[in-house]
Enzyme design. Structure first.
Site, PDB file in Angstrom:
ATOM      1  N   GLU A 225      57.724  65.940  57.725  1.00  0.00           N
ATOM      2  CA  GLU A 225      59.208  65.766  57.016  1.00  0.00           C
ATOM      3  C   GLU A 225      60.280  65.573  57.985  1.00  0.00           C
ATOM      4  O   GLU A 225      60.271  66.496  58.985  1.00  0.00           O
ATOM      5  CB  GLU A 225      59.425  66.811  56.074  1.00  0.00           C
ATOM      6  CG  GLU A 225      58.469  66.838  54.892  1.00  0.00           C
ATOM      7  CD  GLU A 225      58.705  67.555  53.574  1.00  0.00           C
ATOM      8  OE1 GLU A 225      60.089  67.909  53.306  1.00  0.00           O
ATOM      9  OE2 GLU A 225      57.921  68.181  52.906  1.00  0.00           O
TER      10      GLU A 225
ATOM     11  N   CYS B 153      53.458  72.285  53.549  1.00  0.00           N
ATOM     12  CA  CYS B 153      52.015  71.919  54.004  1.00  0.00           C
ATOM     13  C   CYS B 153      51.478  73.305  54.848  1.00  0.00           C
ATOM     14  O   CYS B 153      50.521  73.762  54.186  1.00  0.00           O
ATOM     15  CB  CYS B 153      52.337  70.913  55.028  1.00  0.00           C
ATOM     16  SG  CYS B 153      52.915  69.619  54.504  1.00  0.00           S
TER      17      CYS B 153
END
Ligand code: UGA
Length: 461
Positions: free
Chosen positions: A160, A278
């Site tokens: 990200e 994640c």
């Protein structure tokens, strides 16, 4: 190639927009009609650097569209990419969205005009593609994988905040398939990439992704454990210790006389813990996967437990340095789980704010873009702002929780006039003591807490 993306979350949307930019014809399908509308207006459904430009450009070119109609999208497509969520249910991976996508694709497979290949991109435990997904598609289609349709798994390695760049310039592409035709179809999708392509089975592809995230999480927890030791012994300094470690040629090779510092070394530095959508989820999923197989995972267990304890360890350290936080006005600088994203999922900054509130502090949270997302997660008593001056005004201690460039570049010279009893705890080691005016207590992670000028420790232990 005509491609369908199923799921327009962070992975699906970035993948879809980038594939369109490479010249593929992409339809992004999502049940959420608002997401499809946004895409067709040229807007990203969430913040990610560079994504808006990519979407608007490719929607204008007619290479990218949003839709809720999977049947229409699949009709002429050669390949569908499943990028639906794989959330956690009490630590265990929830594969129901993957299964449902498989069942739905299976229903529509007979109507597709061309041989169709389905590629799983969501992070899933080993065996998901060749068992659960394959079975779902075969059940509703009556077709056979590897004969009537293609099936593969190709994990993503996007971070990200730099996901678009990571997609455009990958270090490797993992192509998991259990038959040649599927492997070749996926390879054709990635034809323009020159990076290393790893051809393997679908299960290995799934495991590569978990192993990567488990190692990175492990490096962070290892560094944080070393940091806790350094914080307990006078004269130890984690930054110096880690620099000494990094200079090992096996970590920083010397190439033509120059020391190369691989990016992975940033994970071998102390901080306030890992977060995001994640690492926390994937380490837990792998732990449960192993548990179900009766395989012990002491390394993984320790990685998770060090991270779970991290916020409390940090607050203990702060209390050791500065006295109790109860009744104090404290500021958390950074609520996003990392810079350049508005994502607050499992964010260490949010967790710190919670622990401060639990210990009776009056908490203000600052973030340049994540305030809206943090609102629902934090107790109502936490004051939230995107104005740094306001966040520091009246505060007795500011904790740097996210390595935002706004904090690195901030002019700290006026901080004494703003803060009640100026004290900075740098949880990301991003500012130097020298950049602060005298009279500010500065404490960086990784060293024994010191009582400094201007401290607020009126109840010193
Ligand atoms: C991570 C992996 O880095 C990607 O390779 C992977 O594709 C992705 O998960 C995924 O599974 O989809 P991401 O979570 O976006 O990407 O971000 P990272 O930059 O790796 O950061 C994860 C967490 O570790 C953050 O909380 C961050 O603050 C922390 N971190 C990261 C550190 O504490 N130190 C670092 O040096 C880097």
């Amino acid at each position: 190639m005509k491609v369908v993306i199923i799921g327009t979350g962070y992975v699906g949307m970035v993948t879809g927009a980038c594939l369109a930019d490479l010249g593929h014809d992409v339809v992004c399908v999502d049940n959420d009609v608002n997401r499809s509308l946004l895409i067709n207006e040229g807007k990203a459904p969430f913040y990610e650097k560079g994504l808006d430009e990519l979407i608007v450009r490719n929607v204008d070119f007619g290479r990218l569209q949003g839709s809720v109609d999977l049947q229409e999208a699949m009709y002429e497509a050669e390949l569908s990419i499943i990028a639906v969520g794989t959330p956690s249910i009490e630590g265990r991976i929830d594969l129901s969205y993957v299964e449902n996508a498989g069942l739905e694709i299976g229903h529509l497979l007979g109507q597709a005009a061309k041989y169709h290949t389905i590629v799983l991109k969501s992070t899933c435990v080993p065996g998901t593609t060749k068992s659960l997904l394959r079975k779902a598609i075969e059940t509703t289609s009556g077709a056979v994988a590897g004969v009537d349709f293609g099936l593969g798994m190709s994990p993503e390695f996007l971070r990200e905040g730099s996901a678009v760049q990571d997609f455009i310039d990958p270090d490797r592409l993992v192509i998991g398939a259990d038959d040649d035709r599927s492997a070749q179809t996926i390879a054709a999708l990635y034809d323009s990439f020159t990076c290393k392509k790893i051809f393997t089975t679908t299960s290995n592809a799934e495991m590569i992704k978990y192993t990567s995230n488990a190692l990175l999480s492990n490096l962070i927890s290892f560094s944080n454990e070393i940091s806790t030791l350094c914080e307990t012994v006078e004269d130890l300094n984690e930054e110096v210790v880690m620099h000494g470690l990094h200079m090992d040629r096996r970590l920083s090779p010397v190439v033509q006389g120059n020391i190369i510092s691989p990016e992975i070394l940033t994970y071998l530095r102390a901080g306030i813990g890992y977060g995001g959508s994640c690492f926390p989820k994937d380490t837990l999923a792998l732990q449960y996967f192993a548990r179900d197989l009766n395989v012990a995972t002491p390394m993984l267990d320790a990685t998770i437990s060090v991270n779970n304890l991290r916020a409390n360890t940090i607050v203990d350290l702060i209390e050791k340095a500065l006295g109790t936080v109860e009744g104090r006005s404290l500021t958390i600088l950074g609520l996003a789980f990392k810079p350049d994203t508005d994502d607050v999922r499992e964010s260490p900054g949010v967790r710190l704010a919670e622990v401060f509130v639990e210990r009776g502090a009056i908490v203000c949270g600052w973030d340049p873009i994540a305030i809206k997302n943090a609102q629902g997660l934090l107790p109502n008593s936490v004051d939230l702002t995107d104005n740094l001056t306001k966040a520091l005004t009246g505060s007795e201690l500011a904790v740097i929780a996210t390595a935002w460039s706004q904090l690195k570049n901030y002019d700290w010279s006026g901080v004494c006039h703003l803060m009640e009893r100026p004290a900075i705890f740098d949880g990301r080691s991003i500012i130097s003591r020298e950049s602060l005016p005298s009279g500010v207590s500065y404490h960086s992670i990784g060293e024994m807490p010191k009582i400094l000028d201007g401290d607020m420790r009126d109840d010193a232990v």
